[in-house]
Design an enzyme around this catalytic site. Structure first.
Site, PDB file in Angstrom:
ATOM      1  N   LYS A   1      -0.071  -4.703 -17.472  1.00 31.50           N
ATOM      2  CA  LYS A   1      -1.000  -3.642 -17.081  1.00 31.50           C
ATOM      3  C   LYS A   1      -0.446  -2.297 -17.547  1.00 31.50           C
ATOM      4  O   LYS A   1       0.510  -1.778 -16.989  1.00 31.50           O
ATOM      5  CB  LYS A   1      -1.227  -3.592 -15.569  1.00 31.50           C
ATOM      6  CG  LYS A   1      -2.478  -2.747 -15.294  1.00 31.50           C
ATOM      7  CD  LYS A   1      -2.509  -2.002 -14.004  1.00 31.50           C
ATOM      8  CE  LYS A   1      -1.799  -0.701 -13.920  1.00 31.50           C
ATOM      9  NZ  LYS A   1      -2.358   0.436 -14.672  1.00 31.50           N
TER      10      LYS A   1
ATOM     11  N   CYS B   1      12.094   9.607 -17.757  1.00 30.48           N
ATOM     12  CA  CYS B   1      12.683   9.245 -16.457  1.00 30.48           C
ATOM     13  C   CYS B   1      14.160   9.604 -16.384  1.00 30.48           C
ATOM     14  O   CYS B   1      14.668   9.937 -15.327  1.00 30.48           O
ATOM     15  CB  CYS B   1      12.466   7.773 -16.174  1.00 30.48           C
ATOM     16  SG  CYS B   1      13.016   6.729 -17.505  1.00 30.48           S
TER      17      CYS B   1
ATOM     18  N   VAL C   1       5.779   3.867  -5.962  1.00 36.50           N
ATOM     19  CA  VAL C   1       5.019   2.653  -6.314  1.00 36.50           C
ATOM     20  C   VAL C   1       5.958   1.443  -6.382  1.00 36.50           C
ATOM     21  O   VAL C   1       5.578   0.335  -5.992  1.00 36.50           O
ATOM     22  CB  VAL C   1       4.198   2.849  -7.614  1.00 36.50           C
ATOM     23  CG1 VAL C   1       3.533   1.547  -8.037  1.00 36.50           C
ATOM     24  CG2 VAL C   1       3.146   3.929  -7.421  1.00 36.50           C
ATOM     25  N   GLY C   2       7.201   1.660  -6.799  1.00 34.97           N
ATOM     26  CA  GLY C   2       8.183   0.565  -6.798  1.00 34.97           C
ATOM     27  C   GLY C   2       8.318  -0.051  -5.412  1.00 34.97           C
ATOM     28  O   GLY C   2       8.402  -1.281  -5.256  1.00 34.97           O
TER      29      GLY C   2
ATOM     30  N   GLU D   1      11.968  14.784  -8.700  1.00 37.87           N
ATOM     31  CA  GLU D   1      11.716  14.531 -10.113  1.00 37.87           C
ATOM     32  C   GLU D   1      10.431  15.267 -10.486  1.00 37.87           C
ATOM     33  O   GLU D   1       9.357  14.948  -9.973  1.00 37.87           O
ATOM     34  CB  GLU D   1      11.532  13.030 -10.323  1.00 37.87           C
ATOM     35  CG  GLU D   1      11.217  12.699 -11.747  1.00 37.87           C
ATOM     36  CD  GLU D   1      11.099  11.207 -11.968  1.00 37.87           C
ATOM     37  OE1 GLU D   1      10.348  10.566 -11.228  1.00 37.87           O
ATOM     38  OE2 GLU D   1      11.764  10.700 -12.877  1.00 37.87           O
TER      39      GLU D   1
ATOM     40  N   GLU E   1      12.401  -0.336 -12.548  1.00 35.73           N
ATOM     41  CA  GLU E   1      12.982   0.812 -13.277  1.00 35.73           C
ATOM     42  C   GLU E   1      12.241   2.026 -12.768  1.00 35.73           C
ATOM     43  O   GLU E   1      11.067   2.208 -13.070  1.00 35.73           O
ATOM     44  CB  GLU E   1      12.715   0.684 -14.777  1.00 35.73           C
ATOM     45  CG  GLU E   1      13.261  -0.547 -15.421  1.00 35.73           C
ATOM     46  CD  GLU E   1      14.673  -0.346 -15.916  1.00 35.73           C
ATOM     47  OE1 GLU E   1      15.189   0.785 -15.867  1.00 35.73           O
ATOM     48  OE2 GLU E   1      15.266  -1.350 -16.330  1.00 35.73           O
TER      49      GLU E   1
HETATM   50  P1  NAP Z   1       3.458   5.292 -11.239  1.00 40.51           P
HETATM   51  O1  NAP Z   1       2.397   6.061 -10.593  1.00 40.51           O
HETATM   52  O2  NAP Z   1       4.478   4.640 -10.423  1.00 40.51           O
HETATM   53  O3  NAP Z   1       2.723   4.234 -12.180  1.00 40.51           O
HETATM   54  C1  NAP Z   1       3.384   3.252 -12.940  1.00 40.51           C
HETATM   55  C2  NAP Z   1       2.460   2.073 -13.118  1.00 40.51           C
HETATM   56  O4  NAP Z   1       2.207   1.483 -11.846  1.00 40.51           O
HETATM   57  C3  NAP Z   1       1.089   2.435 -13.683  1.00 40.51           C
HETATM   58  O5  NAP Z   1       0.650   1.396 -14.514  1.00 40.51           O
HETATM   59  C4  NAP Z   1       0.254   2.522 -12.417  1.00 40.51           C
HETATM   60  O6  NAP Z   1      -1.122   2.392 -12.617  1.00 40.51           O
HETATM   61  C5  NAP Z   1       0.817   1.375 -11.622  1.00 40.51           C
HETATM   62  N1  NAP Z   1       0.528   1.458 -10.195  1.00 40.51           N
HETATM   63  C6  NAP Z   1       0.182   2.531  -9.445  1.00 40.51           C
HETATM   64  N2  NAP Z   1      -0.021   2.177  -8.163  1.00 40.51           N
HETATM   65  C7  NAP Z   1       0.184   0.843  -8.085  1.00 40.51           C
HETATM   66  C8  NAP Z   1       0.141  -0.114  -7.029  1.00 40.51           C
HETATM   67  N3  NAP Z   1      -0.180   0.235  -5.785  1.00 40.51           N
HETATM   68  N4  NAP Z   1       0.435  -1.394  -7.312  1.00 40.51           N
HETATM   69  C9  NAP Z   1       0.765  -1.767  -8.560  1.00 40.51           C
HETATM   70  N5  NAP Z   1       0.809  -0.919  -9.600  1.00 40.51           N
HETATM   71  C10 NAP Z   1       0.542   0.377  -9.375  1.00 40.51           C
HETATM   72  O7  NAP Z   1       4.283   6.157 -12.245  1.00 40.51           O
HETATM   73  P2  NAP Z   1       3.723   7.159 -13.320  1.00 40.51           P
HETATM   74  O8  NAP Z   1       3.360   8.415 -12.626  1.00 40.51           O
HETATM   75  O9  NAP Z   1       2.716   6.510 -14.171  1.00 40.51           O
HETATM   76  O10 NAP Z   1       5.050   7.366 -14.210  1.00 40.51           O
HETATM   77  C11 NAP Z   1       5.984   8.295 -13.897  1.00 40.51           C
HETATM   78  C12 NAP Z   1       7.118   7.695 -13.099  1.00 40.51           C
HETATM   79  O11 NAP Z   1       7.683   6.574 -13.759  1.00 40.51           O
HETATM   80  C13 NAP Z   1       8.247   8.666 -12.933  1.00 40.51           C
HETATM   81  O12 NAP Z   1       8.681   8.660 -11.600  1.00 40.51           O
HETATM   82  C14 NAP Z   1       9.322   8.139 -13.858  1.00 40.51           C
HETATM   83  O13 NAP Z   1      10.624   8.457 -13.533  1.00 40.51           O
HETATM   84  C15 NAP Z   1       9.098   6.692 -13.835  1.00 40.51           C
HETATM   85  N6  NAP Z   1       9.592   6.103 -15.084  1.00 40.51           N
HETATM   86  C16 NAP Z   1      10.746   5.377 -15.033  1.00 40.51           C
HETATM   87  C17 NAP Z   1      11.260   4.814 -16.198  1.00 40.51           C
HETATM   88  C18 NAP Z   1      12.527   3.991 -16.184  1.00 40.51           C
HETATM   89  O14 NAP Z   1      12.810   3.326 -17.154  1.00 40.51           O
HETATM   90  N7  NAP Z   1      13.302   3.999 -15.136  1.00 40.51           N
HETATM   91  C19 NAP Z   1      10.581   4.980 -17.395  1.00 40.51           C
HETATM   92  C20 NAP Z   1       9.415   5.731 -17.410  1.00 40.51           C
HETATM   93  C21 NAP Z   1       8.927   6.281 -16.229  1.00 40.51           C
HETATM   94  P3  NAP Z   1      -2.002   3.737 -12.898  1.00 40.51           P
HETATM   95  O15 NAP Z   1      -1.747   4.053 -14.309  1.00 40.51           O
HETATM   96  O16 NAP Z   1      -3.396   3.419 -12.632  1.00 40.51           O
HETATM   97  O17 NAP Z   1      -1.484   4.790 -11.962  1.00 40.51           O
END
Ligand code: NAP
Ligand code: MG
Length: 501
Positions: A192, A302, A249-250, A399, A268
């Site tokens: 996804k 990130c 979300v994690g 962050e 991650e």
């Molecule tokens: P996010 O809101 O956590 O979304 C990540 C993914 O999870 C998206 O595909 C999102 O769908 C999905 N999601 C949202 N709610 C969910 C739920 N209840 N159940 C299952 N899946 C769900 O994060 P983001 O805002 O897109 O990305 C930014 C974050 O990612 C930052 O905090 C960043 O640090 C972190 N990040 C970490 C790494 C790493 O390698 N550690 C790399 C890149 C980013 P939608 O698109 O519809 O919201």
């Protein structure tokens, strides 16, 4: 700045035609069962690029069913690692043959610099496939000598059906850092992509089929997190979820796994990484490293090193030089090769970053550079540096995921260690010093998954990548990543009449 979002050119650059907008399930593109779609936008303008299918629970059910069938009865998990590797290598070749189109799609959807996307993101995607293709036929179990008249051996078996849920900041790299080791292990999967950046993932689904990956092995369900993502996390027939995204979300993913079938989870998550610059550093080099650490990919990284601590002896000099250096930092259209920083990915992120800047101002930090939006349209923000930042300010703790640096001063190495670790996160850290003793002591003392010494953001498929603390667990990249997609079975059998053992 180009204003064209779905037309044919940007800065004279021919934008790609959008070919794939539907879910990819069991080897076919199809509409969502509900018929719903979601709009993906061009962050340069905010205009809609196109609509893609918005999959929901029923679509995830179909995709998991296809993946289950391909795992339980299909040839992918049963063929030799060598054969899987050959197909994955073909997949990598196809990516390289389409590099311009893929890079353009990714830049258009996410506001990423086109020329860097081409040589960094798309290249790293093909590289990841090749790395794990090479590993696919080098996986072995162990033999175990058991007390008494028995012997045992272990089998490394693919974990099963995997759900990959990924974010929007590195859509291609995230896709392949998950999909490549899972394919090599012999798993089948449902991906996804993030709602903001679905376009390249669907293109990759098409290339996977062309490369010869059997139907049902790699399914892509575009859609929202709260519907499609949640359906994957709670699905009883998904054996593992590999997630990259926010810490919030994690937590939901782990809860969903706990409440459903106790599927394996790897996370991650976010970060707020420190970059620590010591008095003996070359100040010009430190300025370069700090700019990369905070502003690369408009801060949507990130492992961004946006808490920058500078030792008191060079602090004033550093502040002067970094302010000076930002004068030639160009924000603008990501298709313009002279630009350093494109637009934030969407309106929500843009507003969130501006709110943090507002917060910094209210909390009493001082703006050294930037602090404002910088275009009439689209989601462009000036590279922003705050000084007079206190440890407990929100801008030093949260962050921000945007082009915002917090500059702080420190006196001793002990203080630097304490400040570096003063965060709930532990994804990465950077150290700038010529003194090996300082670099060694700092690297051992910081609780984070990656430490860069005199560099930042240097990554390789062969380097394990992942978090400590609330930045998650489980590594992407390297042979550690492959481990996540296997489980180990022990087989024990008696050996009769073999006293020489
Ligand atoms: P996010 O809101 O956590 O979304 C990540 C993914 O999870 C998206 O595909 C999102 O769908 C999905 N999601 C949202 N709610 C969910 C739920 N209840 N159940 C299952 N899946 C769900 O994060 P983001 O805002 O897109 O990305 C930014 C974050 O990612 C930052 O905090 C960043 O640090 C972190 N990040 C970490 C790494 C790493 O390698 N550690 C790399 C890149 C980013 P939608 O698109 O519809 O919201
Ligand atoms: Mg988009």
């Amino acid at each position: 700045m180009a204003s064209n979002s779905n037309g044919s050119s940007a800065n004279g650059f021919k934008l790609p035609e959008i070919k794939f907008t539907k879910l990819f399930i069991n080897g076919r593109f199809s509409d969502a069962i509900s018929g719903n779609t979601l709009e993906t936008r061009d962050p340069r303008t905010g205009n809609v690029i196109t609509s893609v299918a918005a999959g929901d629970k029923e679509d995830v059910n179909l995709a998991v069913k296809a993946a289950r069938e391909a795992f339980d009865h299909g040839k992918w998990p049963r063929m030799s690692g060598y054969e899987r590797g050959r197909i994955m290598t073909r997949f990598a070749d196809l990516i390289e043959q389409n590099v311009d189109e893929l890079a353009a799609l990714e830049s258009l959807d996410a506001g990423k610099l086109f020329f860097l996307t081409k040589i960094v993101d798309i290249k790293a995607s093909a590289d990841a496939l090749r790395y794990f293709a090479g590993a696919a036929d080098k996986v072995h179990g162990e033999t175990v000598k058991i007390a008494g008249e028995f012997q045992g051996y272990t089998l490394r078996e693919p974990i099963g059906v995997v759900g990959h849920i990924i974010p929007w900041n590195f859509p291609s790299i995230m896709f392949f850092s998950k999909v490549s080791p899972a394919l090599a292990a012999g798993c089948t999967m449902v991906v996804k992509p993030a709602e903001q950046t679905p376009l390249t993932a669907l293109f990759y689904a098409h290339l996977a089929k062309q490369a010869g990956i059997p139907d049902g092995v790699l399914n892509v369900v575009t859609g929202f997190g709260s519907t499609a993502g949640a359906a994957i996390a709670s699905h009883m027939d998904v054996d593992k979820v590999s997630f990259t995204g926010s810490t919030a979300v994690g937590r939901l993913i782990m809860e969903a796994a706990a409440r459903s079938n106790l599927k394996a989870v790897s996370l991650e998550l976010g970060g707020k990484s420190p970059l620590i610059i010591f008095d003996d550093a070359d100040v010009d080099m430190a300025v370069d490293i700090a700019r990369t650490a905070t502003f690369f990919n408009k801060g949507e990284v990130c492992m961004a090193g946006s808490r920058v601590y500078v030792q008191e002896g060079i602090y004033d000099q550093f502040v002067k030089k970094i302010a000076e250096s930002m004068k030639n930092w160009k924000v603008g259209d990501p298709f313009d090769p002279h630009v350093h920083q494109g637009p934030q990915v969407d309106k929500k992120q843009y507003e969130k970053v501006l709110e943090y800047i507002e917060h910094g101002n209210r909390e009493g930090a001082t703006l050294l550079t930037g602090g404002k939006p910088c275009s009439e349209q689209g989601y462009y923000i000036e590279p922003t540096i705050f000084v007079d930042v206190k440890e407990d300010m929100l801008i030093a703790q949260d962050e921000i995921f945007g082009p915002v640096m917090s500059l702080m001063k420190f006196k001793t190495i002990e203080e630097a260690i304490e400040k570096a670790n003063n965060t709930k996160y532990g994804l990465a850290a950077g150290i700038v010093s010529k003194d090996l003793n300082i670099a060694n002591r700092m690297s051992r003392s910081i609780r984070a998954g990656t430490i860069w010494i005199n560099c930042y953001l240097v990554l390789d498929t062969d380097c394990p990548f992942g978090g400590y603390k609330m930045s998650g667990f489980g590594k992407d990249n390297s042979m550690h990543a492959l481990e996540k997609y296997f489980q180990t079975k022990t087989v024990v059998t008696p050996i009769y009449n073999s006293p020489w053992l």
